[in-house]
Every structure is written in C-alpha cells, then in structure tokens.
Design an enzyme around this catalytic site. Structure first.
Site, mmCIF file in Angstrom:
data_model
loop_
_atom_site.group_PDB
_atom_site.id
_atom_site.type_symbol
_atom_site.label_atom_id
_atom_site.label_comp_id
_atom_site.label_asym_id
_atom_site.label_seq_id
_atom_site.Cartn_x
_atom_site.Cartn_y
_atom_site.Cartn_z
ATOM 1 N N ASN A 396 0.833 -1.196 0.000
ATOM 2 C CA ASN A 396 0.000 0.000 0.000
ATOM 3 C C ASN A 396 0.868 1.245 0.000
ATOM 4 O OD1 ASN A 396 0.924 -0.455 2.678
ATOM 5 N ND2 ASN A 396 -0.668 0.923 3.449
ATOM 6 N N CYS A 398 1.944 3.026 2.466
ATOM 7 C CA CYS A 398 2.930 3.133 3.539
ATOM 8 C C CYS A 398 3.637 1.827 3.855
ATOM 9 C CB CYS A 398 2.269 3.687 4.792
ATOM 10 S SG CYS A 398 1.637 5.337 4.551
ATOM 11 N N GLU A 400 2.917 -1.190 4.799
ATOM 12 C CA GLU A 400 2.614 -2.147 5.863
ATOM 13 C C GLU A 400 1.517 -3.129 5.492
ATOM 14 O OE1 GLU A 400 -0.641 0.847 6.786
ATOM 15 O OE2 GLU A 400 1.297 0.770 5.800
#
Length: 758
Positions: A396, A398, A400
């Site tokens: 995604n 970021c 994670e």
C-alpha cells in the site's frame, strides 16, 4: 491551606503567562475570543511545562462546548437530520434515534477536558463535522457517531465501543473518523490496485479507477512491474516516467476535491525492471520535467540481489523488459532465482549495470528525499496468508499492507491502532488483560465496519467480501517504554515489545475465530496457510514468544472454525490519530524531546511530558534544565545535571543504534500478518552504512526493509532567546556532504499513512 486555584494563579503569574494573555487583548472582546486567545497563549508556554497544554486544551474544550449548544446526542442527531445540508446517512439517523435514551446516558462530556490543546485543535480542524463551514459536533458526539455507525441498533456493543474510543484506548483510522455515519461511508484506509498495463488505452483507463479510490479518502499502492520500458523499435513505447506524470497530475487534481487529505500513491517496481534507474530518481532534483510530488517510489528486491552476493562481489546486475521475462512476474524464492539466472543466459538484456553503482544511486535518492521504500519480495511471499491466491507484487501507500491483488480483486484494508501506553499501571507494570480485551474490541468493530462501508469500485467490494482483511496495530510504543522507565532498546523494552504484539496477535485471532464460529469463515479461507494450521508466527525462524497465551490451543480452534478475516495485524505509521490521542507515532522512538505542533493558530513547542514528569519527581525540573534542553534541540545527553539513567530512557531516535530498531521490528514481526512501516533515523548516512543495515534487515526476515530514511540537517535553527551551541553532528554531516555531494533535501514534505488515509 493554600487552595490549588491560588497555587495555579501564582504559577501563571510567576511565569508571565497572565501578562501575556492580557497584553494581547483588544478593548472589546467576546467571551469566546477571550477563551481562544487565552488557550493559544497558554499553549505557547508549553515549553515551561506540558501542563500548560492541558490547561489550554480545557479552555479550548470549554469554547467548543459553548459554540455547540448543549443537547443530548439523540436530540443533536434529530436536529441535523432535518437540516437541508444534513451530513448524516439515513441508516445512521434511524439507529441513533431508536436507541436515543441509552446512548444519551452513556456519553461523558467531561472527557473532552482530557485532551491537550494540540490534540483538540487537530480534532476540531480535521475530524469534527461541519455544516456550512461551522463546527457542529463535540468530540464525544464524534465517538458515539463512530460507535453507532459500527453497530447500528446493537446498543450494548455500541456503548462498549464508545467507551473504548472515548477513553482513548484505541482509535479507528482517519477515514472512519471522517466518514462514520455520514453519506459517504468510506471507511477503508488502503487500496492495493492493479492497473491494466496491457495497452496504452488500458493504462489511461486505469486512471479512472485511481481517481475513484482517491476520492474515497484512500491511499493507494500499485505496481508497474509489467509496464514496457521506453523504446523506439520495433513498436514505440513511452515507458514508465510519462505514466507517472499522468498519475501525479490526477493525484494533484483529486487532492483539490478531497476534504481532508491530499491524494498520494506509492509506486512499486521490481529492481530488475529496465527503467529502474530513472524510476528511483523520480522524486529527486535530477528528474527535471519528470519529477513527481504526489507519488512515492518503492523497490521490490529479490533475495538474489538482497543477499548482496552481486553487490558484495562487485558483480553486474541485469535489467529486463518484463515482456521477455514472464516468470519473474509469477515466481518468488528459489524459483525466481533460477528463472532470473536462466534469463541472464537466454534473453537479450535491456541493460547490464554495476550492482554497486545501482545501490549507490538508490542511497543517493534516499539521502535527498527520504525515499525509496524497500520491500523484500521473497520474504513477503513466503510469509503471507494470501500466498494460495497468487504472487504478491505490491504493497500500500505506507508499505505495511501486503495482500494479493489483481484486476478483478483490488485489495482493501481497514485499520485501527491501539494506544498501548494507556495500559501502563501507576506502579509501572503493564496490564496485558486490558490490552487483550481492547484488541478484541478493535478487531470486532473493524470487522463490523466492513459490512457497513461503501467501496468505490466493484473489485474493491469483491476483495472485501472474499478476504475480509483488516489491520490492527499500535501507537505510542515509545510512550509506554518511557512510562515504564525502560530505555527504548533495553532488554525490558524488547520483552515488552514482544509481549504487547503477541497479546494483540492472540486477541485478534481469538476474536476472529469467535466471529467465524458464529458467522462463518471468510470465503477464500480454504487452502490458505491458516486453513492448514500454519500461522504467521510459524513462518519466522527463531520466533520468540512467551507462554502467556496458548498458541497451540488457538491453532486448534482455527482449524475447527476457521478465521473471519484473512489478515488481522499490521503496523501502520498512525501520524494523525496519534496526535488526537496524544501519543508518539506507531512504534517509533521520539525524534526529539522537543515536540513541535503546527496548527492553524500557530506553531508551539512542548517538552516530552514523560521527561518533565521524571525530572519533576526527582526534583530536577527547573529553568536551567529547561533552557539546556531547548539549547540542545531536544537532546539531553550532554546536560550534566541530568542523571545517566534518565538520559538512557530519553534518548532520541538519532541516539539509538538503528540496528536495534531493526531487531525490534524483527522481534514483533512474527505477530504481524502483514508488515510494518519501519523508518530509520541516521544523521549522516552513507551507501556502505545503508547497505549494511539493509543486509541486516533482510537477514532477520523483515518484509519491509525501509519506509522513510530520516537524516539531519547540517545545522539547527536557534531557539528564540537561547544562546546557540555548536552542533555535535556538524563535522560528521559536513564530511558526509563532501564525500557524497548529496543534493539538498526535497522541499516537499513526506507523506505518511495517517497523513493520507489512515
């Protein structure tokens, strides 16, 4: 005996705060203006003591209450339900009014006075509902709005969730707080999208999907692994960079229509792609007209490169046109390594480059912009409950969230984070039972939101219906360590780190099994790793966990009932919601003991409250210490009057060995189904140091090798009214600049998961 009010007045007068408030007043001022002016002035005095921020927050809360006339929750909903510009969804109105008296009785407005000034200002500016530009909502109404939107007419669960949110035990991600109970009903934080790269028309058509995802308040991750590189013959191809510019323009345009957050996406590309070198520079000053500002580059790195035999031995690295190497798009691990080496001998390479030169270019880009993000594809695919669905090629925004995605299946994740510092008892022990109970509430409420949310595209809805992926993480881990009196990387802190994440892991899985026993497992559960009894903690070598929970009994229950959710845990950055709850971001150590809050009313700085509390209890908090902390830019390591054990507890991220950060990420990795946004703070990074750290991260089995790389500027701004001291990092930083000739930092601010979507 002197009353507390008299003492407080004496302190305010002594510190000059009263005169500061009165000196800024006009001759005629309303009571609301007086409250806001006093709150702003008090907040500016927060470097004297963090309690000024609490007092300022109470004044701001009083002003907020005054301007949102006192009504019961149900009366408030009923009033705005009939307004021409009502923000509420009809189903929310029905649920709120049907259980009105019980909900009204449950609300505790005095909890609004527990906010600090910065937290309440952020909530008022970003999260509280507005009509015609005017705030209409109180914080407690927001929490009840989220609870009602989650559970509808189930009053018992609604009130339980309200109390957990209102007491700041955990929080849903930002899209839930924005949209719960409103007409939009977009609750998902993350979208993992697969564009149609089969033709130019397909690529352009994919921008419509991206626009829909951005307008639904989401952050996006997507892979361009199969995009043909730039070439002229036999058929012209524009390559990746023009496509990035198109995406960037769409992100900029949709940002103008998003109410809360700018649009952003992370673009994931394998390190063997023919256009990897221009791609890794797309945010740097070298990109010129191809430079992007709303997109963030991420490299997917296989073990054959990451093991560093190519880099260590100064070997070449081969770049390919993806059309000529289809197995590289559909394999991982040993199969990928064999295919890659075979293609090197049998396929015309697009280019052969020095592995050392390529790695140096990666590090230069990280030094300038804080990116590239680094992802380890073989670890990702080897330790993933979606492995039976296909190869995972994207994360995604970021880094994670790790799920399978395809054209027909846009992976979606809805997030929540637990404020782990809330469970530290007054005697500095930890309440794991309360944490376990809160993690269950967080999982069940997040799962309930999946069925009540709207999704911007059919592939998103298909993903949610078949995988029901969620992610529960934490915020304020550093705050918990400080409250317990543990240095960030001490054995005690590392044990607490493991046990916190093991507790959340057990609680979320237990809750998901309970849901599966009652409602059935998620549709794609058969043939998954979990369906065969293989859980995330089984997939890590040398995973360490305590005997606090019976993981074998949990496995047996999963085999009996299945899981309601294919993914349950991940560690997100939590930048925005951590501000709401007064915590530091995610699992990060404090970057400074000086915390700067940037608000519409102006910037103000406060000193880490846990540090002030510790020094006050030891009788050491005074003006000299305060000035020394300001002079040293938030570091306390060179202040002689502070004891060594205190210095050890309150080291900043720049004073903690980054290897310890990596080790602690690996130690909680077995309890994270997906991944974690791990950033590193290195004052003066070099390619050799970054290479060493990434080899270490890879060797410990991390899936995300690096989110942001934070570096220090050569000099610090001088605090107002403080005599400057020499910067202890200046010599090392200048030496690094001279040796690497690194260009200036990218002026565009880094984006985080919370800043965009979570």
């Amino acid at each position: 005996m002197t009353s507390p009010d008299v003492v407080r007045t004496v302190v305010l007068k002594r510190d000059g705060v009263v005169s500061n408030i009165t000196s800024g007043l006009a001759l005629q001022v309303s009571s609301t203006e007086l409250q806001l002016h006093a709150a702003t002035t008090l907040a500016a005095a927060s470097t004297k003591h963090p309690d000024f921020s609490k007092l300022a927050g109470r004044l701001f809360a009083a002003s907020l209450h005054k301007n949102t006339p006192a009504r019961t929750f149900s009366a408030w909903v009923a009033m705005w339900a009939n307004h021409p510009n009502s923000p509420f969804h009809p189903s929310f109105i029905d649920s709120a009014l049907s259980a009105g008296p019980d909900l009204d009785e449950a609300i505790v407005h005095t909890r609004d006075f527990d906010f600090t000034y910065s937290s309440l200002r952020v909530m008022a500016h970003t999260y509280l509902l507005r009509v015609d530009g005017r705030i209409i909502e109180r914080p407690q109404f927001l929490y009840m709005r989220v609870a009602v939107a989650t559970y509808g007419t189930d009053t018992g669960k609604t009130i339980q969730l309200y109390n957990a949110l209102s007491r700041h035990l955990f929080t849903p991600a930002s899209p839930v707080l924005f949209n719960a109970g409103t007409r939009s009903q977009h609750y998902a934080s993350c979208f993992l999208y697969t564009p149609d790269n089969s033709s130019p028309s397909g690529q352009l058509e994919s921008t419509r999907d991206l626009d829909s995802l951005w307008l639904a308040d989401g952050g996006i991750g997507l892979s361009l692994a199969d995009v043909p590189p730039k070439k002229q013959r036999p058929s012209p191809q524009p390559g990746i960079l023009p496509l990035l510019r198109i995406y960037d323009a769409h992100a900029e345009y949709t940002s103008l229509h998003r109410q809360k957050r700018p649009s952003a996406a992370t673009i994931h590309l394998p390190i063997w792609h023919a256009e990897v070198r221009p791609f890794l520079a797309c945010r740097t000053t070298q990109a010129y007209r191809h430079r992007v500002r709303h997109l963030y580059p991420s490299l997917w790195i296989p073990d054959i490169f990451r093991s560093m035999c190519r880099l260590r031995d100064h070997q070449d690295w081969t770049l390919f046109d993806p059309a000529t190497v289809p197995l590289l798009l559909s394999t991982h691990g040993e199969q990928f390594t064999h295919a890659y080496e075979t293609y090197e001998d049998t396929v015309d390479a697009a280019e052969r480059v020095s592995a050392v030169d390529l790695w140096t270019a990666i590090c230069r880009a990280q030094q300038e912009t804080g990116t590239l993000f680094l992802m380890y594809q073989d670890s990702i695919n080897a330790k993933n409950n979606h492995s039976h669905l296909g190869i995972i090629r994207t994360s995604n925004l970021c880094t994670e969230i790790l799920q399978y995605t395809s054209r027909a299946h846009t992976a979606v994740c809805t997030l929540a984070s637990i404020a782990v510092a809330r469970f530290v008892r007054s005697d500095k022990t930890y309440d794991f039972d309360a944490l376990h109970a809160t993690a269950r509430i967080a999982l069940m409420s997040t799962d309930a939101l999946l069925d009540r949310a709207r999704y911007p595209t059919d592939p998103c809805k298909a993903s949610v219906d078949t995988t029901r992926a969620v992610a529960v993480g934490v915020q304020g881990l550093a705050d918990a360590f400080m409250q317990c009196g543990f240095p960030f990387d001490s054995p005690d802190a590392r044990r607490l780190n493991r046990e916190i994440f093991q507790t959340i892991y057990h609680a979320t899985h237990e809750a998901s099994v309970d849901l599966a026993a009652r409602l059935g497992h998620y549709p794609l559960y058969p043939d998954s790793a979990a369906s065969n009894g293989l859980l995330q903690h089984d997939m890590w070598k040398n995973a360490a966990y305590s005997s606090r929970y019976d993981l074998e009994a949990l496995r047996d229950r999963i085999l009996q009932h299945g899981l309601r959710n294919s993914m349950l845990t991940a560690q997100m950055p939590t930048a925005s919601t951590a501000k709401l709850l007064g915590n530091f971001d995610g699992t990060e150590p404090y970057t400074s003991n000086l915390i700067t809050h940037r608000l519409l009313s102006g910037d103000y700085t406060e000193i880490c409250p846990w540090l002030v509390t510790e020094l006050t209890e030891r009788g050491l908090w005074n003006e000299d210490i305060r000035t020394a902390i300001l002079t040293n830019h938030g570091s306390i390591q060179t202040i002689p009057d502070i004891p060594e054990d205190v210095k050890d507890i309150f080291r900043t991220s720049w004073e903690i060995d980054p290897r310890s950060i990596i080790e602690m990420a690996a130690e909680r990795g077995p309890f994270l189904d997906q991944s974690q946004s791990m950033s590193l703070s290195i004052a003066s990074p070099t390619p050799d140091l970054l290479s060493e750290l990434q080899i270490y991260a890879w060797s410990l089995g991390l899936k995300t090798g690096l989110y942001y790389l934070r570096t220090q500027a050569p000099t610090y701004p001088v605090p107002f009214g403080v005599t400057p001291l020499p910067n202890p990092n200046r010599a090392a930083t200048v030496a690094t600049e001279q040796s690497t000739k690194a260009p200036p930092k990218d002026p565009s601010p880094p984006v985080s998961c919370e800043a965009c979507s979570a």
